[in-house]
Design a protein around this motif. Structure first.
Motif, PDB file in Angstrom:
ATOM      1  N   LYS A 111       0.832  -1.209   0.000  1.00  0.00           N
ATOM      2  CA  LYS A 111       0.000   0.000   0.000  1.00  0.00           C
ATOM      3  C   LYS A 111       0.869   1.263   0.000  1.00  0.00           C
ATOM      4  N   ALA A 112       2.000   1.212   0.723  1.00  0.00           N
ATOM      5  CA  ALA A 112       2.890   2.369   0.755  1.00  0.00           C
ATOM      6  C   ALA A 112       3.466   2.649  -0.624  1.00  0.00           C
ATOM      7  N   CYS A 113       3.773   1.600  -1.363  1.00  0.00           N
ATOM      8  CA  CYS A 113       4.278   1.776  -2.732  1.00  0.00           C
ATOM      9  C   CYS A 113       3.197   2.368  -3.631  1.00  0.00           C
ATOM     10  N   MET A 114       1.992   1.881  -3.495  1.00  0.00           N
ATOM     11  CA  MET A 114       0.895   2.389  -4.311  1.00  0.00           C
ATOM     12  C   MET A 114       0.630   3.860  -4.003  1.00  0.00           C
ATOM     13  N   ALA A 115       0.663   4.217  -2.713  1.00  0.00           N
ATOM     14  CA  ALA A 115       0.388   5.594  -2.318  1.00  0.00           C
ATOM     15  C   ALA A 115       1.444   6.551  -2.844  1.00  0.00           C
TER      16      ALA A 115
END
Length: 365
Positions: A216-220
């Motif tokens: 999720k951190a990569c997507m954000a």
């Protein structure tokens, strides 16, 4: 508005680890400076102004991130790039090309570019040759760590960050349980572990975070990630465990299995460390004047302590630690607890254990 919750979580985890690294680095530097000042006492000569200024301004530590280009390590790299400058820590990265897939060299070059775009420096790719010993997964791991150790030495890095998550920890615990190797295997991966000549080189900031948080951190942050096809290949034990074993456990036992396994790892590690320390202290008391292990004194120890002493003795005699299994230690232990005149026991590494005159002799055969 603050960062995405997943981004905030990974940054906090990395920040805590960097604070630890900085504190340890400062203590080491102060100790070296004090030693240098003692060496340059008036009796040995006086420090010049430039020398004194050098000692007052220790160089910033360098922290490397090991990055495959996957979500876990890319999230880790982004957090390191964000947090390190705040603490005046130099941050770099390294990616290891295992050469196991077509185009792996091109993929490694892409990872290098991504790390440089994050502002990391130095950044490099290193190619390794993966052997066959211990199976493909173990051989790749050994080659990877050897490359990371070499890179850390080459760049003078204080630490290397690894992107293992709570999910990886749960898988490691289950693999250890399947091997039946005892409490040390159940303790999983340590948050801090060492390399050659560096007892605290490797740091794992994400052991309390799940894999989805990193993704999720990569997507954000719109970070491109690469999903290694080996991670979904059923030919690999860890892959089968990840995609079949753990989901089956969660279906049977309910959610929370991963968290429980990670908690088991922490508790097991504390117990294993305590038993290792006890064994280290007890070892001298069970040896005679010639340094041989006395069977009667070994027999009086708790089994968990005694077997640790036996394992350490076998390794010191030349048995490879990775090839020394619980069944080997149990066979040696029977020379102490079930002595009926049995003969010598052959161990890996051409090491032989035998009982002679009330003493346990473990040596190269």
């Amino acid at each position: 508005m603050g960062p995405h919750p997943a981004v905030a979580a990974i940054r906090l985890a990395v920040r805590r680890v960097l604070h630890d690294i900085l504190t340890e680095h400062s203590r080491t530097t102060q100790s070296r400076t004090a030693h240098s000042r003692t060496a340059h006492s008036p009796a040995a000569g006086v420090l010049t102004a430039s020398e004194d200024a050098f000692h007052e301004r220790p160089p910033s530590p360098l922290v490397l991130v090991a990055c495959s280009g996957g979500a876990d390590s890319m999230a880790l790299a982004s957090a390191l790039a964000f947090e390190a400058p705040k603490l005046a820590i130099r941050a770099g990265g390294i990616t290891v090309d295992h050469g196991l897939q077509p185009g792996s060299d091109l993929r490694a070059e892409e990872v290098v570019l991504r790390l440089r775009e994050l502002g990391l420096d130095p950044v490099e790719s290193t190619a390794v040759t993966v052997g066959r010993e211990g199976g493909p997964e173990a051989a790749a791991r050994d080659a990877r760590y050897a490359a990371l150790d070499a890179a850390a030495e080459r760049h003078g890095a204080t630490a290397v960050l690894l992107g293992h998550t709570r999910d990886d920890q749960a898988e490691t615990v289950l693999l250890g349980l399947a091997r039946g190797s005892g409490i040390r295997s159940l303790s999983g991966m340590a948050a801090v572990s060492g390399g050659p000549g560096a007892a605290r080189r490797y740091r794992r900031p994400f052991l309390q975070l799940d894999r989805q948080t990193a993704r999720k951190a990569c997507m954000a942050q719109s970070l491109p990630v690469w999903d290694d096809p080996h991670n979904a290949d059923p030919a690999y034990t860890r892959s089968r465990l990840r995609h079949e074993g753990l989901p089956a456990l969660e279906k049977a036992l309910g959610k929370g299995v991963v968290e429980a396994l990670a908690r088991t790892a922490r508790l097991s590690r504390d117990d294993a460390d305590a038993l290792d320390a006890w064994a280290g202290q007890a070892e001298a008391s069970v040896r005679d004047a010639a340094g041989l292990l006395v069977c009667a004194k070994l027999y009086a120890l708790p089994p968990a302590v005694r077997r640790r002493i036996l394992r350490r003795a076998a390794i010191e005699a030349g048995a490879p630690a990775g090839s020394l299994f619980a069944r080997h230690i149990e066979e040696i232990d029977r020379l102490i607890t079930g002595w009926r005149g049995q003969g010598a026991i052959n161990l890996p590494g051409r090491v032989v254990a035998q009982r002679q005159g009330g003493r346990l002799v473990i040596r190269q055969g």
